[in-house]
Design an enzyme around this catalytic site. Structure first.
Site, PDB file in Angstrom:
ATOM      1  N   LYS A 137       0.881  -1.175   0.000  1.00 36.52           N
ATOM      2  CA  LYS A 137       0.000   0.000   0.000  1.00 36.52           C
ATOM      3  C   LYS A 137       0.916   1.220   0.000  1.00 36.52           C
ATOM      4  O   LYS A 137       1.439   1.617   1.028  1.00 36.52           O
ATOM      5  CB  LYS A 137      -0.890  -0.018   1.247  1.00 36.52           C
ATOM      6  CG  LYS A 137      -2.239   0.633   1.066  1.00 36.52           C
ATOM      7  CD  LYS A 137      -2.205   2.085   0.661  1.00 36.52           C
ATOM      8  CE  LYS A 137      -1.983   3.026   1.830  1.00 36.52           C
ATOM      9  NZ  LYS A 137      -1.796   4.440   1.410  1.00 36.52           N
ATOM     10  N   GLU A 196       8.957   1.397  11.551  1.00 38.18           N
ATOM     11  CA  GLU A 196       9.983   2.444  11.492  1.00 38.18           C
ATOM     12  C   GLU A 196       9.245   3.765  11.532  1.00 38.18           C
ATOM     13  O   GLU A 196       8.518   4.101  10.599  1.00 38.18           O
ATOM     14  CB  GLU A 196      10.816   2.265  10.214  1.00 38.18           C
ATOM     15  CG  GLU A 196      12.119   3.037  10.254  1.00 38.18           C
ATOM     16  CD  GLU A 196      11.994   4.448   9.717  1.00 38.18           C
ATOM     17  OE1 GLU A 196      11.610   5.350  10.507  1.00 38.18           O
ATOM     18  OE2 GLU A 196      12.259   4.638   8.533  1.00 38.18           O
ATOM     19  N   CYS A 238      13.230  10.310   7.631  1.00 35.57           N
ATOM     20  CA  CYS A 238      13.064   9.728   8.972  1.00 35.57           C
ATOM     21  C   CYS A 238      14.339   9.904   9.795  1.00 35.57           C
ATOM     22  O   CYS A 238      14.290  10.161  10.979  1.00 35.57           O
ATOM     23  CB  CYS A 238      12.680   8.261   8.881  1.00 35.57           C
ATOM     24  SG  CYS A 238      13.585   7.360   7.632  1.00 35.57           S
TER      25      CYS A 238
HETATM   26  O1  TXE Z   1       2.018   9.758   8.082  1.00 36.02           O
HETATM   27  P1  TXE Z   1       1.222   8.389   8.203  1.00 36.02           P
HETATM   28  P2  TXE Z   1       1.596  11.131   7.399  1.00 36.02           P
HETATM   29  C1  TXE Z   1       5.872  11.307  10.051  1.00 36.02           C
HETATM   30  C2  TXE Z   1       6.327  12.740   9.810  1.00 36.02           C
HETATM   31  C3  TXE Z   1       5.114  13.353   9.180  1.00 36.02           C
HETATM   32  C4  TXE Z   1       4.008  12.670   9.942  1.00 36.02           C
HETATM   33  C5  TXE Z   1       2.644  12.647   9.277  1.00 36.02           C
HETATM   34  O2  TXE Z   1       6.608  13.356  11.039  1.00 36.02           O
HETATM   35  O3  TXE Z   1       5.084  14.733   9.343  1.00 36.02           O
HETATM   36  O4  TXE Z   1       4.461  11.337  10.094  1.00 36.02           O
HETATM   37  O5  TXE Z   1       2.741  12.109   7.948  1.00 36.02           O
HETATM   38  C6  TXE Z   1      -0.525   5.017   5.668  1.00 36.02           C
HETATM   39  N1  TXE Z   1      -3.608   2.158   8.631  1.00 36.02           N
HETATM   40  N2  TXE Z   1       6.324  10.435   8.994  1.00 36.02           N
HETATM   41  O6  TXE Z   1       0.284  11.577   7.913  1.00 36.02           O
HETATM   42  O7  TXE Z   1      -0.211   8.623   8.513  1.00 36.02           O
HETATM   43  C7  TXE Z   1      -0.493   6.177   4.703  1.00 36.02           C
HETATM   44  O8  TXE Z   1      -1.406   5.955   3.647  1.00 36.02           O
HETATM   45  C8  TXE Z   1      -2.644   1.777   7.773  1.00 36.02           C
HETATM   46  C9  TXE Z   1       7.589   9.781   9.226  1.00 36.02           C
HETATM   47  O9  TXE Z   1       1.715  11.013   5.944  1.00 36.02           O
HETATM   48  O10 TXE Z   1       1.981   7.570   9.178  1.00 36.02           O
HETATM   49  C10 TXE Z   1       0.952   6.131   4.245  1.00 36.02           C
HETATM   50  O11 TXE Z   1       1.087   5.105   3.279  1.00 36.02           O
HETATM   51  N3  TXE Z   1      -1.920   2.653   7.061  1.00 36.02           N
HETATM   52  C11 TXE Z   1       7.945   8.855   8.197  1.00 36.02           C
HETATM   53  C12 TXE Z   1       1.693   5.730   5.530  1.00 36.02           C
HETATM   54  O12 TXE Z   1       0.718   5.095   6.355  1.00 36.02           O
HETATM   55  C13 TXE Z   1      -2.164   3.970   7.220  1.00 36.02           C
HETATM   56  C14 TXE Z   1       7.361   8.855   6.881  1.00 36.02           C
HETATM   57  C15 TXE Z   1       2.321   6.872   6.311  1.00 36.02           C
HETATM   58  O13 TXE Z   1       1.314   7.756   6.723  1.00 36.02           O
HETATM   59  C16 TXE Z   1      -3.161   4.428   8.110  1.00 36.02           C
HETATM   60  C17 TXE Z   1       6.081   9.541   6.795  1.00 36.02           C
HETATM   61  C18 TXE Z   1      -3.899   3.465   8.831  1.00 36.02           C
HETATM   62  N4  TXE Z   1      -4.855   3.805   9.709  1.00 36.02           N
HETATM   63  C19 TXE Z   1       5.632  10.311   7.819  1.00 36.02           C
HETATM   64  N5  TXE Z   1      -3.164   5.779   8.075  1.00 36.02           N
HETATM   65  C20 TXE Z   1       9.229   8.100   8.341  1.00 36.02           C
HETATM   66  N6  TXE Z   1       9.374   7.312   9.393  1.00 36.02           N
HETATM   67  O14 TXE Z   1      10.079   8.193   7.474  1.00 36.02           O
HETATM   68  C21 TXE Z   1      -2.216   6.168   7.192  1.00 36.02           C
HETATM   69  N7  TXE Z   1      -1.619   5.071   6.664  1.00 36.02           N
END
Ligand code: TXE
Length: 491
Positions: free
Chosen positions: A185, A260, A294
């Site tokens: 996904k 992660e 990250c």
């Molecule tokens: O993250 P999400 P978001 C951190 C970073 C950023 C913050 C918000 O601080 O500002 O998170 O970003 C999927 N069940 N990182 O809102 O929600 C979503 O579709 C299953 C750190 O974008 O964590 C996407 O594919 N999956 C980071 C993925 O999760 C779900 C990278 C990440 O989204 C879901 C990104 C659910 N309920 C953001 N809800 C890193 N560690 O590198 C969302 N997703």
């Protein structure tokens, strides 16, 4: 070639498939805020279809594990397919980089580096596929005991938008090398490169169902994937809150997860460091990908005796940084979305209201479209360690500087957030290098460098709020297998 003006379908059983709902989601170019494509809005029904395809590839039609076409593919052959895939990615590096750059706002040079890293992940895991051995264990007289490393079966992969190709490479390279069939996904903000990479996987020889992609929203397709009883392992990269939701959904069917979840990674600069060597690395560690990394080095902790000098030198460099459209290939592009831009702005206005020192700011170039999601890089000086900007992941080009008095103080500050992903250490003192490498709470410590040039081979993952489990390197193969112990009594 992928036409980015088209509507993009799901990828299941090596075919482009329309989503059950018939609905789509807009794809926005972060450089100008315009919609330029549509992706399929996958739902629970599509996830179910993808999981069934993967189960057929792995299990076949019966109940015996690993009896399907992919399940029966031997390790050397899996390695050959990954190797061919690496070559195909390498050959299309420029196209993939252009797709990624437009989709995420990454400067082209950074998108090219991501495509090359993807090829390198496939190459690394191609070589590792047939070298994943079990062991024999000395046991009581009359027994022979051995362990087998077996694939979990069907693995789920939830990929974020910041490094789609790299995170796909590290996760899928290892999972497929170990023999799993996979359902991915991708993030709703960054799917396009991966849809093309999946097509290349089929071209490289992956049989139908070994790799499936369901695009869509996290709360719909992502949640359905994590909670699907046909999934045997989930790897997730994203935010701590979503990571918790993913782990909870997976726990409903006792499914292991690798999480992660980002960080607030410190770089420690001691007075005896080679400061000239450290400066460009300190800047790049927060500016790369506009700080949406990250492992971004988002805090710099500087020894008091050199604090003013180092902050001044950093300020000079920050003032010279330029943000602009992805194709202009400047120091940084726009942030990925209006949502992300809003998040960074909120942190910065908190810093302003709190009276923090804006020690330096870069600029957004003239002519950058006003509708793009730009943020000039910011250096904040003298930040109290307990302030929210020093504790929370901002995920933007904002470097937070604080001073420390001595080694113990440095370690306390470095370890003083709930995260623990990466730490950087700048000192010429060899004993201190080793002492602090042990005392820093992080999954990776870099001494007199930061990131070691990417490190496909280097195990990666965090502690605390940064998550658990390790990806990258040979270590990742263990996470994508289950160990079986076989004890034979032969007298
Ligand atoms: O993250 P999400 P978001 C951190 C970073 C950023 C913050 C918000 O601080 O500002 O998170 O970003 C999927 N069940 N990182 O809102 O929600 C979503 O579709 C299953 C750190 O974008 O964590 C996407 O594919 N999956 C980071 C993925 O999760 C779900 C990278 C990440 O989204 C879901 C990104 C659910 N309920 C953001 N809800 C890193 N560690 O590198 C969302 N997703």
């Amino acid at each position: 070639m992928l036409q980015t003006t088209e509507r993009h379908a799901l990828f299941i059983d090596n075919e482009s498939v329309a989503p059950a709902s018939g609905e789509s989601l807009p794809v926005i170019d972060p450089s100008d805020g315009r919609v330029f494509a549509q992706i399929a809005r996958g739902s629970a029904a599509d996830v179910d279809r993808a999981v069934r395809a993967a189960r057929r590839a792995f299990d076949g039609s019966g109940t015996e594990p690993a009896a399907g076409p992919w399940g029966r593919t031997d390790a050397a052959q899996r390695g050959r397919i990954l190797r061919r895939w690496a070559d195909l990615v390498e050959a299309e590096c420029e196209t993939l980089a252009r797709i990624e750059s437009r989709d995420t706002g990454k400067p082209l040079a950074q998108a090219r580096a991501d495509a090359q890293a993807l090829a390198r992940y496939f190459e690394f895991y191609a070589g590792a596929a047939d070298k994943l051995h079990g062991q024999t264990i000395p046991y009581r007289h009359g027994y022979t005991v051995l362990t087998l490393r077996e694939p979990h079966g069907v693995t789920g992969h939830i990929i974020p938008w910041n490094y789609p190709m790299q995170i796909f490479g590290r996760s899928l390279g290892a999972a497929l090398a170990a023999g799993n069939a996979c359902v991915v996904k991708p993030a709703e903000d960054a799917c396009l490169s991966l849809l093309r990479v999946a097509q290349l996987g089929a071209q490289a020889g992956l049989p139908p169902g070994a790799l499936n992609l369901v695009t869509g929203l996290g709360g719909e397709a992502g949640q359905a994937l994590a909670g699907h009883p046909g999934i045997d392992h989930v790897s997730f990269t994203g935010s701590p809150d979503t990571g918790r939701r993913v782990a909870q959904a997976a726990a409903t069917h006792h499914c292991p997860v690798t999480l992660e979840l980002g960080g607030k990674s410190p770089q420690l600069v001691f007075a005896d460091a080679d400061i000239e060597a450290a400066l460009p690395v300190l800047v790049r560690a927060i500016v790369q990908n506009a700080g949406q990394t990250c492992s971004a080095g988002s805090r710099v902790l500087i020894e008091a005796s050199v604090y003013d000098r180092v902050l001044g030198l950093l300020a000079e460099r920050f003032a010279a940084l330029r943000a602009g459209p992805a194709h202009a290939d400047l120091d940084l592009g726009p942030l990925v979305s209006g949502r992300q831009q809003q998040r960074v702005r909120e942190f910065l206005s908190e810093a302003q209201v709190g009276g923090l020192d804006f020690a330096a700011q870069g600029a957004v170039v003239d002519g950058a479209p006003a509708e793009g999601f730009y943020q000039a890089p910011v250096l904040l000086g003298g930040v109290p360690p307990a302030h929210r900007v020093a504790q929370e992941e901002i995920f933007g080009p904002v470097l937070v500087a604080s001073r420390f008095e001595d080694e113990a103080h440095a370690v306390a500050l470095a370890n003083g957030t709930p995260y623990g992903l990466v730490a950087g250490l700048w000192t010429r003192d060899g004993a201190r290098q080793l002492r602090l490498a042990r005392r820093l709470r992080a999954g990776q410590v870099f001494v007199n460098n930061y990131g070691a040039g990417g490190g496909v081979e280097l195990p990666f993952g965090g502690v605390g709020r940064s998550g658990y489990g390790r990806e990258k390197g040979f270590e990742a193969l263990y996470a994508f297998t289950a160990l079986k112990t076989v004890a034979l009594h032969h007298g």
